[in-house]
Design a protein around this motif. Sequence first.
Motif, short mmCIF file in Angstrom:
data_model
loop_
_atom_site.label_atom_id
_atom_site.label_comp_id
_atom_site.label_asym_id
_atom_site.label_seq_id
_atom_site.Cartn_x
_atom_site.Cartn_y
_atom_site.Cartn_z
N VAL A 104 0.83 -1.32 0.05
CA VAL A 104 0.07 -0.15 -0.02
C VAL A 104 0.92 1.23 0.27
N GLU A 105 0.61 1.92 -1.26
CA GLU A 105 1.51 3.45 -1.09
C GLU A 105 0.71 4.41 -0.69
N SER A 106 1.58 5.45 -0.12
CA SER A 106 1.17 6.73 0.51
C SER A 106 1.93 7.66 0.24
N LEU A 140 7.42 9.20 -0.64
CA LEU A 140 6.43 8.22 -0.68
C LEU A 140 6.91 6.85 0.37
N SER A 141 5.90 6.55 0.73
CA SER A 141 5.88 5.33 1.35
C SER A 141 5.12 3.83 0.92
N CYS A 142 5.74 2.91 1.07
CA CYS A 142 4.96 1.78 0.63
C CYS A 142 5.00 0.82 1.75
N VAL A 150 9.16 0.41 2.58
CA VAL A 150 10.02 1.12 1.64
C VAL A 150 9.62 2.36 1.27
N PHE A 151 10.73 3.27 1.33
CA PHE A 151 10.56 4.88 1.06
C PHE A 151 11.00 5.22 -0.48
N LEU A 152 10.56 6.47 -0.83
CA LEU A 152 11.24 7.16 -1.82
C LEU A 152 11.09 8.61 -1.61
N GLN A 156 -1.28 -0.40 -5.28
CA GLN A 156 -2.38 0.19 -6.37
C GLN A 156 -1.84 1.56 -6.68
N GLY A 157 -0.69 2.10 -6.06
CA GLY A 157 -0.19 3.28 -6.78
C GLY A 157 -0.71 4.48 -6.10
#
Length: 127
Positions: free
Chosen positions: A5-7, A20-22, A79-81, A119-120
Amino acid sequence: QVQLVESGGGLVQAGGSLRLSCAASGRTFSSYNMGWFRQAPGKEREFVAVIRRSGDITYYADSVKGRFTISRDNAKNTVFLQMNSLNPEDTAAYYCAADPGVFAYWRLSGAGGYAYWGQGTQVTVSS
């Protein structure tokens, strides 16, 4: 199996930053290599970055090198971006993906190398 789940997406001005986090479900997150991809309208999904399951090796697309940083916290199954110096060309839906296999750039720089996808989350950069 792992669910992702991304956020953290949103609207930002050019030159700004987003993180971004996942978040991954399950107890085996540390066994997956994790990647970030993005897809702009009318374009194919493209590789952004990948990090090895241990977190010690990362690879980036040339278009984001020096601006984006991928990292992970295996204790938190996340995981982060980190995205800095954003420009309108970075506008896209961003997806995280998990791969249980061998860590190899030639395989993990393509979307077909991953078994699981989130899901993006949408990132929009205004000029």
